[in-house]
Design a protein around this motif. Structure first.
Motif, mmCIF file in Angstrom:
data_model
loop_
_atom_site.group_PDB
_atom_site.id
_atom_site.type_symbol
_atom_site.label_atom_id
_atom_site.label_comp_id
_atom_site.label_asym_id
_atom_site.label_seq_id
_atom_site.Cartn_x
_atom_site.Cartn_y
_atom_site.Cartn_z
ATOM 1 N N LYS A 12 64.736 -0.908 -47.552
ATOM 2 C CA LYS A 12 63.704 -2.571 -47.735
ATOM 3 C C LYS A 12 63.823 -2.933 -49.201
ATOM 4 C CE LYS A 12 60.305 -1.188 -45.763
ATOM 5 N NZ LYS A 12 60.783 0.303 -45.043
ATOM 6 N N GLY A 13 64.333 -1.836 -50.410
ATOM 7 C CA GLY A 13 64.428 -1.968 -51.500
ATOM 8 C C GLY A 13 65.042 -3.072 -51.691
ATOM 9 N N PRO A 14 66.533 -2.977 -51.879
ATOM 10 C CA PRO A 14 67.423 -3.840 -52.693
ATOM 11 C C PRO A 14 67.379 -5.381 -51.946
ATOM 12 C CG PRO A 14 68.564 -1.796 -51.914
ATOM 13 C CD PRO A 14 67.093 -1.910 -51.389
ATOM 14 N N TYR A 23 67.944 -9.624 -52.684
ATOM 15 C CA TYR A 23 68.715 -10.504 -52.020
ATOM 16 C C TYR A 23 69.749 -11.336 -52.468
ATOM 17 C CZ TYR A 23 68.983 -13.176 -48.286
ATOM 18 O OH TYR A 23 70.354 -14.157 -46.587
ATOM 19 N N LYS A 24 68.160 -12.284 -53.224
ATOM 20 C CA LYS A 24 69.627 -13.641 -54.020
ATOM 21 C C LYS A 24 70.883 -13.054 -55.022
ATOM 22 C CE LYS A 24 68.665 -18.119 -56.226
ATOM 23 N NZ LYS A 24 67.551 -18.914 -56.950
ATOM 24 N N GLU A 25 71.097 -12.265 -55.343
ATOM 25 C CA GLU A 25 72.090 -11.998 -56.054
ATOM 26 C C GLU A 25 72.681 -10.749 -55.396
ATOM 27 O OE1 GLU A 25 71.134 -7.839 -58.547
ATOM 28 O OE2 GLU A 25 73.226 -7.525 -57.747
ATOM 29 N N LEU A 26 72.949 -10.020 -54.117
ATOM 30 C CA LEU A 26 73.025 -9.566 -53.597
ATOM 31 C C LEU A 26 74.079 -10.399 -52.467
ATOM 32 C CD1 LEU A 26 71.348 -5.867 -52.274
ATOM 33 C CD2 LEU A 26 73.711 -6.316 -53.756
ATOM 34 N N ASN A 73 62.256 -14.956 -47.942
ATOM 35 C CA ASN A 73 63.807 -15.416 -48.471
ATOM 36 C C ASN A 73 65.024 -15.463 -47.652
ATOM 37 O OD1 ASN A 73 63.186 -14.946 -50.970
ATOM 38 N ND2 ASN A 73 63.250 -12.629 -50.887
ATOM 39 N N THR A 74 65.257 -14.094 -46.334
ATOM 40 C CA THR A 74 66.770 -14.830 -45.151
ATOM 41 C C THR A 74 65.754 -16.235 -44.795
ATOM 42 O OG1 THR A 74 66.230 -12.576 -44.564
ATOM 43 C CG2 THR A 74 67.547 -13.894 -43.008
#
Lengths: 179, 328
Positions: B111-113, B118-121, B217-218
């Motif tokens: 869950k951390g990353p 989220y946006k960056e990845l 975010n999703t």
């Protein structure tokens, strides 16, 4: 929101009406008939002849309960019967919502907490169940609020939320319908 | 399809065991835990590695790090299942960045990353033409992401709300059923292995809030952060609260909810009718998705567990195989 409306409940609308009609046989029965036609129930009928009337009219005060949204239809039917509606007093507080408060309820002046809701003018606390396990321990209460409609209820709960925060009380709100 | 597995705790073991026993066409070419690693591009003997881990506490050679496995092994998918760090996302964030840089697909339960970056990845994955999938981060085995992206495709998502933390749900279930105090129910949850020694993340609602952030975010891509969530935990609830709820045919559940149009983003204990579909028992999770066309869809299932989480991870890997063609 089909099927999943939660703790909020819309009850029958309670209405009081002051009617004026011709003082002739059969008029009262004719005036009361439309109430059952719209699915309403008569709770009380008070009638008295106005002593200073010069028009030989009968004034009747009735209290009835009818499903929400039927009032306009009832008014139209009464007018068809030649009944003049002098006044409609609609029961204001139709919306009920129950919350739970946890904390030092007495030490933080429960009556003030209740007053803050009651003084809004559009909502009031109508029921409190309270449990106090021991002195100096946190107590728990279930509080039911009545308000005129959904918008006012949301405003009343917002007031309670603010008060709860100020008094370090834990407020548990119902999960309501979203729509 | 070749994959490397980083993390060999409860979830990693479940994934390894299911790949070994169910043989879904996934070859593991690298495995690493926090102390060691192993690489075999022809395919690792999973049973042997698990046995080695059981005996020695390490899965391979201490000279091989997780980053070595990510950079040197031959693979298509990084399976990242190390423990969640909600503050930094590390070391998982570094692993995911390194694998994305090498144009590898990502499947994670971490869950951390996802909550932090989220946006960056997701932008990086898109740029590299690979998938970033994280079904296992929210609701354990429940296929929430699959439902959102496939089943409810074309719907506008209006609101989401549900039970996203099994530990809290267990505690509340036991408080209601047995009249236990919060402390007693927490102790029982610990004994059952449902609560950590430090239960703060669960009982303060932080874990549920992180999952809510991932969902928001999703669905809406709105850059929601953990600090935006209005948080109230269950640790101050009294047995009387559950009893008073019961008198009104209600109970109390920790509900995470996001309704962007009303600017609602919160995790809080709520009164809820016992007949409501979100009132699930024990450690179960449940989520209602409210949309313009489908209206309400409620999914319930197991929110945690080694094999249950492996279900979500293997589902993601096979989704990548089926949607990214032979190249993957």
């Amino acid at each position: 929101m089909g099927g999943s409306i939660l703790v909020d409940k819309v009850v029958h609308v309670q209405v009081s009406m002051k009617l004026e009609m011709k003082d002739s046989p059969g008029q009262l029965v004719a005036a009361l008939k439309p109430i059952s036609e719209v699915g309403g129930n008569i709770i009380a009928v008070l009638h008295h002849r106005d002593p200073d009337t010069t028009h030989h009219t009968l004034n009747v005060q009735i209290v009835l309960a009818l499903p929400e949204g039927r009032l306009d239809r009832l008014v139209a039917l009464l007018k068809e019967q030649g009944v003049h509606i002098q006044r409609i007093g609609k029961e204001r507080l139709l919306y009920k919502r129950t919350v739970i408060l946890i904390g030092h309820l007495m030490h933080t002046d429960l009556s003030d907490t209740v007053d803050q809701i009651d003084s809004t003018g559009f909502a009031e606390v109508c029921e409190i169940s309270m449990s106090m396990p021991a002195i100096n321990e946190r107590s728990t209460s279930r509080v039911t609020i009545k308000a005129t409609n959904r918008v006012d209820m949301d405003a009343a709960v917002a007031v309670l939320r603010r008060v709860a925060q100020q008094k370090s009380l834990l407020l548990i709100e119902p999960l309501e319908e979203i729509a | 399809m070749k994959a490397v597995l980083i993390g060999l705790g409860s979830v990693g073991r479940g994934v390894a065991e299911m790949i070994a026993t169910k043989n879904p066409g996934i070859t593991i070419t690298g495995i690493a835990d926090s102390k060691s690693g192993c690489i075999c591009n022809e395919g690792i003997d999973i049973a042997a590695v698990l046995e080695h881990k059981r005996r020695t506490g390490a899965c391979g050679d201490p000279a091989i790090s997780a980053m070595d496995v990510i950079k040197k092994a031959d693979y298509d998918v990084l399976i990242e299942v190390t423990p969640t760090n909600a503050l930094t996302g590390e070391p998982a964030l570094g692993y995911i960045r390194a694998a994305l840089a090498k144009k590898k697909h990502i499947v994670t339960s971490n869950k951390g990353p996802i909550a932090l970056a989220y946006k960056e990845l997701s932008a990086l994955a898109k740029k590299k033409g690979v998938a970033l999938r994280y079904e296992a981060t929210v609701g354990g085995a429940i296929p929430i992401m699959h439902t959102l992206e496939d089943g409810l495709n074309g719907n506008e998502i209006i609101a989401i709300y549900g039970v996203l933390n099994g530990t809290c749900n267990y505690i509340l279930t036991r408080m209601a059923a047995e009249g236990l105090t919060y402390e007693q129910a927490l102790m029982e949850a610990r004994e059952m292995g449902y609560a950590e020694a430090d239960p703060t993340y669960d009982v303060k609602g932080i874990d549920a809030a992180i999952k809510l952030v991932i969902l928001a975010n999703t669905i809406w891509g709105n850059g929601t952060k953990l600090a935006d969530v209005d948080l109230t935990g269950i640790d101050l609830l009294t047995p009387d609260a559950l009893r008073l709820a019961e008198e009104g045919d209600c109970t109390i559940r920790l509900i995470a909810e996001a309704i962007p149009k009303k600017k609602i983003l919160r995790v809080s204990p709520r009164l809820i009718e016992k007949s409501h579909p979100l009132v699930v028992e024990g450690t179960l999770n449940a989520l209602t998705i409210e949309t313009d066309m489908a209206k309400e869809i409620t999914l319930t299932g197991r929110g945690a567990g080694s094999i249950e989480t492996a279900s979500a991870i293997i589902g993601d890997i096979l989704y990548i195989r089926d949607h990214y063609g032979k190249r993957a």
